[in-house]
Enzyme design. Sequence first.
Site, PDB file in Angstrom:
ATOM      1  N   PHE A   1      46.153  43.140  29.147  1.00  0.00           N
ATOM      2  CA  PHE A   1      45.179  42.112  29.530  1.00  0.00           C
ATOM      3  C   PHE A   1      44.078  42.771  30.374  1.00  0.00           C
ATOM      4  O   PHE A   1      44.371  43.601  31.228  1.00  0.00           O
ATOM      5  CB  PHE A   1      45.895  41.024  30.330  1.00  0.00           C
ATOM      6  CG  PHE A   1      45.057  39.803  30.574  1.00  0.00           C
ATOM      7  CD1 PHE A   1      44.867  38.857  29.575  1.00  0.00           C
ATOM      8  CD2 PHE A   1      44.468  39.593  31.809  1.00  0.00           C
ATOM      9  CE1 PHE A   1      44.095  37.729  29.799  1.00  0.00           C
ATOM     10  CE2 PHE A   1      43.691  38.463  32.038  1.00  0.00           C
ATOM     11  CZ  PHE A   1      43.500  37.529  31.037  1.00  0.00           C
TER      12      PHE A   1
ATOM     13  N   TYR B   1      49.379  28.787  36.815  1.00  0.00           N
ATOM     14  CA  TYR B   1      48.748  27.717  36.030  1.00  0.00           C
ATOM     15  C   TYR B   1      49.087  27.752  34.541  1.00  0.00           C
ATOM     16  O   TYR B   1      48.615  26.913  33.792  1.00  0.00           O
ATOM     17  CB  TYR B   1      47.220  27.752  36.194  1.00  0.00           C
ATOM     18  CG  TYR B   1      46.592  29.102  35.903  1.00  0.00           C
ATOM     19  CD1 TYR B   1      46.318  29.488  34.604  1.00  0.00           C
ATOM     20  CD2 TYR B   1      46.288  29.989  36.933  1.00  0.00           C
ATOM     21  CE1 TYR B   1      45.771  30.728  34.330  1.00  0.00           C
ATOM     22  CE2 TYR B   1      45.740  31.233  36.674  1.00  0.00           C
ATOM     23  CZ  TYR B   1      45.486  31.597  35.373  1.00  0.00           C
ATOM     24  OH  TYR B   1      44.958  32.824  35.116  1.00  0.00           O
ATOM     25  N   LYS B   2      49.881  28.729  34.101  1.00  0.00           N
ATOM     26  CA  LYS B   2      50.239  28.776  32.680  1.00  0.00           C
ATOM     27  C   LYS B   2      51.549  28.003  32.486  1.00  0.00           C
ATOM     28  O   LYS B   2      51.553  26.790  32.594  1.00  0.00           O
ATOM     29  CB  LYS B   2      50.299  30.231  32.218  1.00  0.00           C
ATOM     30  CG  LYS B   2      48.902  30.865  32.212  1.00  0.00           C
ATOM     31  CD  LYS B   2      48.876  32.333  31.855  1.00  0.00           C
ATOM     32  CE  LYS B   2      47.427  32.832  31.847  1.00  0.00           C
ATOM     33  NZ  LYS B   2      47.336  34.294  31.770  1.00  0.00           N
TER      34      LYS B   2
ATOM     35  N   ARG C   1      45.523  31.768  18.415  1.00  0.00           N
ATOM     36  CA  ARG C   1      46.719  31.820  19.258  1.00  0.00           C
ATOM     37  C   ARG C   1      47.243  30.405  19.492  1.00  0.00           C
ATOM     38  O   ARG C   1      46.484  29.515  19.881  1.00  0.00           O
ATOM     39  CB  ARG C   1      46.315  32.480  20.581  1.00  0.00           C
ATOM     40  CG  ARG C   1      47.445  32.877  21.457  1.00  0.00           C
ATOM     41  CD  ARG C   1      46.927  33.679  22.628  1.00  0.00           C
ATOM     42  NE  ARG C   1      46.337  32.802  23.637  1.00  0.00           N
ATOM     43  CZ  ARG C   1      46.312  33.083  24.941  1.00  0.00           C
ATOM     44  NH1 ARG C   1      46.815  34.220  25.387  1.00  0.00           N
ATOM     45  NH2 ARG C   1      45.774  32.259  25.791  1.00  0.00           N
TER      46      ARG C   1
ATOM     47  N   ASP D   1      53.732  42.336  34.506  1.00  0.00           N
ATOM     48  CA  ASP D   1      52.898  41.132  34.532  1.00  0.00           C
ATOM     49  C   ASP D   1      53.633  40.068  33.718  1.00  0.00           C
ATOM     50  O   ASP D   1      53.873  40.251  32.515  1.00  0.00           O
ATOM     51  CB  ASP D   1      51.519  41.457  33.927  1.00  0.00           C
ATOM     52  CG  ASP D   1      50.541  40.292  34.032  1.00  0.00           C
ATOM     53  OD1 ASP D   1      50.988  39.137  34.045  1.00  0.00           O
ATOM     54  OD2 ASP D   1      49.314  40.554  34.071  1.00  0.00           O
TER      55      ASP D   1
END
Length: 419
Positions: free
Chosen positions: A147, A242-243, A391, A217
């Site tokens: 990422f 927040y995911k 996705r 991560d």
Amino acid sequence: MTTIQKPSVQKSSVPADLLALDARDPLGHKRGEFILPEGVIYLDGNSLGALPRAVPARLAHVAAQEWGQQLIRSWSVGGPAEASSARAAHDWMSLPDRVAAKIAPLIGSAPHEVAVGDSTSVNTFKVLAAALKLSGRRVILTDGDNFPTDLYIARGLGTLMDGLEVRRVSAASISAHLAPDVGVLLLTEVDYRTGRRSDMAAITAQARAQGALTVWDLAHSAGAFPVDLNGCGADFAVGCGYKFLNGGPGAPAFLFAAERHHAQAPVVLSGWMGHAEPFEMAREYVPAPGARRFLVGTPQVLGLSALDTALDVFADVDLKDLRDKSLSLSHTFMELMIPLQNRFPLTLVTPQNETERGPQVSYRHPQAREVMADLIRAGVIGDFRTPDILRFGLTPLYHSHADIWQAVQGIGTVLEARS
Ligand SMILES: *Cc1c(COP(=O)(O)O)cnc(C)c1O
């Protein structure tokens, strides 16, 4: 302009085998704990988790009472004059620790190994700096397709550390590149584009055998399936609030530091909130016990409060059920997509092997950006990732197999309309 029919949920047309899976879903009752918009199938909980039903009332209370009425008094545990209920709800100072204690069991760690605050990016800086210093080496090994923020933060650290090298290699060749000069291995457990899940236990063991420390991560892992940081012998980790933890936009992130490193790991961002006694206003920095030392400034009370309530959704969830359902949803999705793959230029990039699969399914499509824009207009919300990835995030807490069926009908309609 073509108008595309919104997916209206017609239960009667959902195949019976999928309805049967939903009927015996041990997590079926969790969906009612979320607010989900009508007429939309939301397959983007890996980017922004849905709103847990209990969160708005908590936020309203924090704003009106804790902030509005109690003001500065909310920082500390209430004195004897305060009502006992108010005392229990306030104590903003310990809020980061209380939230850490709720995240710890989701990632296989002890509460005092977790610190909650700041963003994943900032936490990556903190633990990378600590791990590098501990290692005494100058090489960060990472997946070249990691990422972006992980790569940028590693690079940024190089401006502080002379001779730091960020060695970017392919994910498949990580093991082969664990040379004796590697100080820190920085990896994302689940690839944000392909959804490929790496073998945390095996890779951590290989790194350790070479004397390298690991920074994992967990952006696409925490809250999506059970993570066992201590069982794997991981050194450090970071992840998003927040995911899959559903803490809301910009929710505070977390970091993990294994207990064995607490005494030696340097606290580079040594702010006063990581001090053992912040209100002593001491001239010298003395770190707080445990991972709390990695807090920097004043806790983000509004965000922490939302995350605190959001995490209550997990209180009665068996993480094995979560993983089983996640795999069942992704299996169903991939199976239902096969006829569309035969008709349209879709290429599955997510591993079909269960152990290598994270909580999302991704396809390449030459017009992925435009296809996703059409899908979102049609009420099937996934996301596009450069260069050509569609996705679809699957969240076992609030998706049913019927949703997956409905989503694939919507994808078929959109692809048909474009062709
Ligand atoms: C979403 C994500 C992040 C986000 O970092 P922020 O600091 O919260 O913006 C970091 N790493 C990975 C792998 C992600 O998917």
